[in-house]
Design an enzyme around this catalytic site. Structure first.
Site, mmCIF file in Angstrom:
data_model
loop_
_atom_site.group_PDB
_atom_site.id
_atom_site.type_symbol
_atom_site.label_atom_id
_atom_site.label_comp_id
_atom_site.label_asym_id
_atom_site.label_seq_id
_atom_site.Cartn_x
_atom_site.Cartn_y
_atom_site.Cartn_z
ATOM 1 N N ARG A 100 0.830 -1.205 0.000
ATOM 2 C CA ARG A 100 0.000 0.000 0.000
ATOM 3 C C ARG A 100 0.867 1.259 0.000
ATOM 4 N NH1 ARG A 100 -3.497 -3.206 -1.450
ATOM 5 N NH2 ARG A 100 -4.595 -4.478 0.033
ATOM 6 N N GLY A 101 0.352 2.329 -0.584
ATOM 7 C CA GLY A 101 1.021 3.619 -0.532
ATOM 8 C C GLY A 101 2.053 3.870 -1.607
ATOM 9 N N CYS A 102 2.199 2.944 -2.536
ATOM 10 C CA CYS A 102 3.138 3.144 -3.635
ATOM 11 C C CYS A 102 2.386 3.740 -4.822
ATOM 12 C CB CYS A 102 3.771 1.818 -4.058
ATOM 13 S SG CYS A 102 4.775 1.058 -2.783
ATOM 14 N N SER A 103 3.031 4.654 -5.521
ATOM 15 C CA SER A 103 2.367 5.240 -6.696
ATOM 16 C C SER A 103 2.260 4.216 -7.821
ATOM 17 C CB SER A 103 3.098 6.492 -7.168
ATOM 18 O OG SER A 103 4.419 6.199 -7.513
ATOM 19 N N ALA A 104 3.218 3.320 -7.920
ATOM 20 C CA ALA A 104 3.159 2.206 -8.868
ATOM 21 C C ALA A 104 2.648 0.986 -8.111
ATOM 22 C CB ALA A 104 4.542 1.924 -9.436
#
Length: 136
Positions: free
Chosen positions: A45-49
């Site tokens: 969670r929380g990754c742009s990719a």
């Protein structure tokens, strides 16, 4: 695969474009992660990719991580993180200060905040996994 120290020595001599290429090449060297393991449960969670990390406990007591991303540079960042912890016992992973290990690469200044925002979440997932296995 190189150690982080060997890689940092090479990385420090490169210009920005070559650093991007090095990260992309590192990502290409990641062990393939089967698509069946790329599920909501393995999504960081929380990754742009999109980033997936799947831990495996080995018979010798070490943890081995499969990981993948849909973004080439992000895959390279994952590869850097894994170089710090791959195939180590859970206690050794917990004792490793991963951000300090990655500090020589100065990722926050080399890459956009979009590319680096998920790093703490990847590290937290790896540390949480190691904590579960260390307590087992």
């Amino acid at each position: 695969m190189q150690t982080l120290a060997e890689l940092e020595s090479e990385y420090s001599f490169l210009d920005a474009d070559d650093r991007y290429r090095l990260l992309i090449d590192l990502g290409r060297e990641l062990e393939p992660m089967p698509d069946a393991l790329k599920t909501d449960a393995t999504l960081v969670r929380g990754c742009s990719a999109s980033v997936w990390v799947y831990p495996m406990a080995e018979d010798d007591g070490t943890l081995h991580f499969l990981a993948d991303s849909n973004a080439a540079i992000t895959k390279g960042i994952i590869a850097l993180v894994l170089l710090a912890v791959q195939d180590q016992p859970a206690a050794a992973i917990l004792a490793t200060d991963i951000p300090t290990e990655l500090a020589p690469f100065d990722l926050k200044n080399q890459l956009s905040s979009n590319r680096t925002q998920g790093i703490p979440n990847m590290i937290a997932l790896i540390r949480d996994t190691a904590a579960r296995y260390a307590d087992a």
